[in-house]
Enzyme design. Structure first.
Site, mmCIF file in Angstrom:
data_model
loop_
_atom_site.group_PDB
_atom_site.id
_atom_site.type_symbol
_atom_site.label_atom_id
_atom_site.label_comp_id
_atom_site.label_asym_id
_atom_site.label_seq_id
_atom_site.Cartn_x
_atom_site.Cartn_y
_atom_site.Cartn_z
ATOM 1 C CG HIS A 175 24.295 -41.259 -7.504
ATOM 2 N ND1 HIS A 175 25.545 -40.741 -7.693
ATOM 3 C CD2 HIS A 175 23.422 -40.288 -7.845
ATOM 4 C CE1 HIS A 175 25.440 -39.490 -8.117
ATOM 5 N NE2 HIS A 175 24.163 -39.200 -8.225
HETATM 6 C C1 UD1 Z 1 19.786 -36.848 -6.483
HETATM 7 C C2 UD1 Z 1 19.908 -35.974 -7.718
HETATM 8 C C3 UD1 Z 1 21.235 -36.241 -8.412
HETATM 9 C C4 UD1 Z 1 22.384 -36.113 -7.441
HETATM 10 C C5 UD1 Z 1 22.139 -37.033 -6.260
HETATM 11 C C6 UD1 Z 1 23.242 -36.970 -5.244
HETATM 12 C C7 UD1 Z 1 17.790 -35.477 -8.861
HETATM 13 C C8 UD1 Z 1 16.987 -35.751 -10.069
HETATM 14 N N1 UD1 Z 1 18.857 -36.247 -8.690
HETATM 15 O O1 UD1 Z 1 19.726 -38.196 -6.926
HETATM 16 O O2 UD1 Z 1 21.409 -35.294 -9.440
HETATM 17 O O3 UD1 Z 1 23.590 -36.451 -8.098
HETATM 18 O O4 UD1 Z 1 20.907 -36.653 -5.645
HETATM 19 O O5 UD1 Z 1 23.036 -37.852 -4.213
HETATM 20 O O6 UD1 Z 1 17.460 -34.591 -8.110
HETATM 21 N N2 UD1 Z 1 17.317 -41.764 -0.305
HETATM 22 C C9 UD1 Z 1 17.522 -42.106 0.988
HETATM 23 N N3 UD1 Z 1 17.919 -41.112 1.839
HETATM 24 C C10 UD1 Z 1 18.087 -39.830 1.446
HETATM 25 C C11 UD1 Z 1 17.852 -39.512 0.103
HETATM 26 C C12 UD1 Z 1 17.474 -40.488 -0.776
HETATM 27 O O7 UD1 Z 1 17.383 -43.242 1.404
HETATM 28 O O8 UD1 Z 1 18.464 -38.986 2.275
HETATM 29 C C13 UD1 Z 1 16.917 -42.837 -1.252
HETATM 30 C C14 UD1 Z 1 15.439 -42.900 -1.443
HETATM 31 O O9 UD1 Z 1 15.087 -44.227 -1.480
HETATM 32 C C15 UD1 Z 1 15.223 -42.281 -2.795
HETATM 33 C C16 UD1 Z 1 16.522 -42.567 -3.512
HETATM 34 O O10 UD1 Z 1 17.519 -42.596 -2.504
HETATM 35 O O11 UD1 Z 1 14.120 -42.808 -3.442
HETATM 36 C C17 UD1 Z 1 16.884 -41.552 -4.540
HETATM 37 O O12 UD1 Z 1 16.865 -40.224 -3.978
HETATM 38 P P1 UD1 Z 1 16.501 -38.970 -4.923
HETATM 39 O O13 UD1 Z 1 16.636 -37.693 -4.191
HETATM 40 O O14 UD1 Z 1 15.226 -39.199 -5.616
HETATM 41 O O15 UD1 Z 1 17.608 -39.035 -6.054
HETATM 42 P P2 UD1 Z 1 19.160 -39.356 -5.985
HETATM 43 O O16 UD1 Z 1 19.385 -40.634 -6.696
HETATM 44 O O17 UD1 Z 1 19.705 -39.202 -4.612
#
Ligand code: UD1
Length: 391
Positions: free
Chosen positions: A232
């Protein structure tokens, strides 16, 4: 960056004065936001709430992760009490997400007036709440659990979060000697740093027996031997070239061993939008994509995997403790102890390198690991003991 005045407050500040005069419990606001935070706050809440005479610990969920499979299932699996406060911020760009957390958390910090804000790990929620606490008037002290980890790679958003959070923290709890050295090199006063072990491994040790009875393999219709993959990191999944190189490697490895791939929502989005063709095999071999899994199911699979391929931080640690060979699809790691004492090996995103390393693992017996000092299931108790001594 941490001023003298704020440094001194660790031993002689508001919290300790308060305990001397009215012996009220220390008020702690514990922050969790994203999936890897939940296994870290679970043992902390348990340790603090076991001593209600000393601590009043409240849980704030920022809502950075909000899907049932990215959040709720961890609360159920790990028996985490429902958050006392939910900020419901959701997704966004780094700036937008961080800003939303800061705005919402500032209101909470102002009304709660905690003695300490306790943050874990390196996600945007960690950074946002640390900055808010440090800028309250008067400042609220920050404790960072899992401090001092450094990949040396500032293009990684988590590295920026780590550096800023540590610079603002009044108490820094570390997992390993390399973290202590990193903090010393950045000028963090030694008295603020406590090596306590690894709260993520507290959770692993507590729940391993329960994970053993998960029926996830039957539900998914898989049996050993299999490989387990997570992916991811933006550097791997937002970059179409890197993603294609990794997929080519998976295609080759999955001819030798089936690979199970619980897909993170970010990765699924990128696979779809980049139109990357995933080599989904039929029958007993190939790459199998499934929805993200809960903690107990994933731990069950990790323990039984022949090989783990990942770009996660925490999985490098878990694989090392479980003694399962781990290939980290990154050029660097902020957790070097998993390479020197555990099962981890860095392979980056180069197709040939990943395939060669995987084949070597499949040919060899499971690697020998050396125990990692203090990763013994008692890190949260040590953290609570440090706070108890403040009073
Ligand atoms: C975040 C953390 C990363 C961690 C990861 C674990 C930061 C900078 N990054 O990354 O360190 O390893 O979490 O998962 O904080 N989304 C969903 N559902 C959710 C959450 C996210 O669909 O419940 C999707 C959304 O489209 C979002 C994308 O995933 O834009 C990324 O989510 P985000 O929290 O921005 O970062 P992660 O890549 O999950």
């Amino acid at each position: 960056m941490v001023s003298r005045a704020r440094s001194r407050s660790v031993s002689s500040g508001r919290g300790s004065a308060r305990r001397r005069t009215d012996a009220k419990p220390l008020r702690l606001l514990i922050v969790a936001g994203a999936r890897p935070n939940f296994m870290k706050v679970a043992p902390l809440l348990r340790a603090f709430r076991a001593r209600p005479d000393r601590f009043e610990a409240r849980l704030v969920h920022t809502g950075q992760h909000y899907d049932e499979q990215m959040s709720d299932v961890f609360f159920q699996d790990l028996e985490i009490p429902l958050p006392d406060i939910h900020l419901g911020v959701g997704s966004g760009s780094h700036a937008a997400q961080t800003a939303r957390i800061m705005e919402a958390f500032e209101r909470v910090a102002a009304s709660e007036r905690p003695d300490w804000v306790v943050v874990v790990g390196d996600v945007n929620s960690t950074l946002a709440c640390s900055v808010v606490a440090a800028k309250m008037s008067p400042p609220v002290r920050v404790a960072h659990v899992e401090a001092g980890l450094r990949s040396g790679d500032r293009t990684m958003p988590e590295e920026v979060n780590r550096i800023v959070t540590d610079a603002l923290s009044d108490l820094l709890f570390t997992t390993s000697p390399d973290a202590d050295r990193n903090l010393a090199a950045e000028g963090v006063a030694k008295r603020k740093v406590h090596r306590v072990g690894n709260v993520m491994i507290d959770t692993l040790r507590r729940f391993l027996a329960r994970a053993d009875s998960s029926d996830v393999m039957a539900r998914l219709g898989i049996a050993p031997p299999f490989g387990l993959l997570t992916l991811h990191r933006p550097s791997n999944v937002d970059d179409s070239q890197a993603l294609r190189r990794i997929v080519a490697a998976l295609e080759a490895i999955s001819r030798d061993i089936p690979i199970l791939f619980p897909v993170h929502p970010r990765t699924l989005k990128m696979i779809e939008s980049l139109g990357v063709d995933m080599p989904v095999g039929a029958g007993a071999s190939g790459l199998r994509l499934v929805d993200p899994l809960g903690y107990l199911d994933f731990l069950h699979l990790q323990k039984r995997a022949r090989l783990i391929l990942t770009d996660s931080g925490g999985i490098q640690e878990e694989a090392s403790i479980l003694g399962v060979p781990c290939l980290t699809l990154r050029e660097n790691t902020e957790r070097p102890i998993t390479v020197t004492r555990g099962t981890n090996r860095l392979v980056g995103s180069d197709t040939a390198k990943i395939v060669a390393a995987a084949r070597r693992i499949l040919r060899a017996p499971a690697p020998r690991t050396r125990p990692i000092p203090l990763w013994d299931g008692k890190a949260a108790a040590r953290i609570a003991a440090v706070f108890a001594r403040l009073g």
